[in-house]
Design an enzyme around this catalytic site. Structure first.
Site, PDB file in Angstrom:
ATOM      1  CG  HIS A   1      -1.673   1.314   1.357  1.00 38.68           C
ATOM      2  ND1 HIS A   1      -2.669   1.687   0.489  1.00 38.68           N
ATOM      3  CD2 HIS A   1      -1.539   2.332   2.242  1.00 38.68           C
ATOM      4  CE1 HIS A   1      -3.134   2.875   0.846  1.00 38.68           C
ATOM      5  NE2 HIS A   1      -2.456   3.286   1.899  1.00 38.68           N
TER       6      HIS A   1
ATOM      7  CG  HIS B   1      -7.678   2.688  -5.810  1.00 37.40           C
ATOM      8  ND1 HIS B   1      -8.065   2.217  -4.570  1.00 37.40           N
ATOM      9  CD2 HIS B   1      -6.345   2.456  -5.883  1.00 37.40           C
ATOM     10  CE1 HIS B   1      -7.015   1.743  -3.928  1.00 37.40           C
ATOM     11  NE2 HIS B   1      -5.944   1.862  -4.700  1.00 37.40           N
TER      12      HIS B   1
END
Length: 277
Positions: free
Chosen positions: A60, A116
Site C-alpha cells: 500500500h 481504484h
C-alpha cells in the site's frame, strides 16, 4: 510450505475513507493497527495450517504502513518501494507455494469501498484482454505465470465477489459490507481477526504450486479522467491512444504487462496538477 501475503490497506478492517489510508494523517496512524491486525491474523492462520514460512509484502502507497513490532515473530516483512513486481514482489524466486491478497479492494470505476486501480484517482477504468481489471485480477495473472495460486482474499464484500472471478477456489473473508465508496458496515477487529485466521488455516490446504500459466499476449487498456494524462502516458514505448482519454498496449507476458502498467501509472501521476488533476 512458504506463503506470501500481499498486504494492501484499503480493504482492511474499519477503513472507509481517504484519511484512513493516507500516510501521515491521524486516522492513518489509527488504522495502521487495524491493518496490522488483519495481516497478523492471516499469518497466525497460515502457521496454524502448517506453513513453515510466511513473508509479508507491503503493497500500500509508501509500502511502509504495517507495524512490524505487532506481527507474529515467525513472519518476515518486505517493506518499502521500488520493487520489481510491486504488490507481488517475492513471487518470482520459485520458493513460494501460495499467495494471499489481504486488504484488497475493487476496481476503478466500480462499486466498492475506496475502489481504484493503482492510482487513487485519475484512472477511471482498466481492462485486461477486455475484462475490467482490479488490482487483484492483474496480480492474479502475474502470480499464475510463476505457478503460484491465490488461496485467500480479504476486503469488503464486493472485493470477495470480484475475487470469485480470478480465484474461485480461494477462501474469502469480508471484513466490511459496502455502502458507498466512503462508507461501510464494519465488523470489529476481534471478529475479523478470528474470521481471517480461520480462513487462512483452511487456505493452507490449497497451497500447492501448479505449472506456470502462459496466458499471453495481454492487452491492457486504461481510461483516465483527463485527456492530458492519456497523452502523457504515451511516452512509454508501446503505449498508444485507443479512444477518448484511453490508451492501450500489448505485452507477451503478464510480467512485462504489469511493469509497463507501473510505468504508465507513474508517468500519469506525475502529470497530475493539484486541484485540477
Amino acid at each position: 510450505m512458504k506463503i506470501l501475503i500481499s498486504a494492501d490497506m484499503e480493504g482492511a478492517t474499519g477503513v472507509t475513507w481517504p484519511a484512513d489510508v493516507l500516510p501521515g494523517t491521524p486516522q492513518w496512524e489509527r488504522c495502521r493497527a487495524l491493518f496490522t491486525s488483519d495481516v497478523n491474523a492471516a499469518v497466525l492462520g497460515f502457521y496454524d495450517g502448517g506453513a513453515d514460512e510466511v513473508l509479508i509484502n507491503e503493497a500500500h502507497w509508501s509500502m511502509r504502513n504495517l507495524l512490524l513490532e505487532r506481527l507474529d515473530s515467525r513472519a518476515q516483512m518486505l517493506t518499502g518501494r521500488h520493487k520489481s513486481l510491486s504488490m507481488v514482489e517475492g513471487v518470482q524466486h520459485g520458493d513460494v507455494d501460495a499467495i494471499a491478497f489481504v486488504g484488497y479492494h475493487t476496481a476503478a470505476g466500480t462499486e466498492g469501498v475506496l475502489a481504484h486501480t493503482y492510482l487513487a484517482n485519475s484512472i477511471t477504468g482498466v481492462w485486461l484482454n477486455g475484462t475490467r481489471a482490479s488490482e487483484g485480477l492483474l496480480n492474479a495473472h502475474v502470480v499464475a505465470e510463476y505457478g503460484v495460486p491465490v488461496v485467500l482474499v480479504t476486503g469488503d464484500d464486493l472485493t470477495c465477489v470480484d475475487a470469485d472471478g480470478y480465484a474461485p477456489g480461494a477462501r474469502k473473508v469480508a471484513v466490511k459490507d459496502h455502502v458507498s465508496r466512503y462508507a461501510a458496515v464494519c465488523r470489529t477487529p476481534e471478529r475479523t481477526a478470528a474470521d481471517i485466521r480461520s480462513a487462512a488455516k483452511e487456505a493452507t490446504a490449497l497451497a500447492h504450486r501448479h505449472e506456470p500459466v502462459d496466458g499471453g499476449p495481454f492487452t491492457v487498456e486504461l481510461e483516465f479522467d483527463a485527456a492530458h494524462l492519456a497523452d502523457a502516458s504515451t511516452v512509454v514505448p508501446g503505449v498508444a491512444p485507443s479512444g477518448e482519454r484511453r490508451v492501450s498496449y500489448t505485452s507477451p507476458t503478464m510480467y512485462e504487462a504489469i511493469r509497463t502498467f507501473k510505468a504508465v501509472t507513474t508517468i500519469a501521476s506525475s502529470a497530475v496538477e493539484e486541484q485540477y488533476g
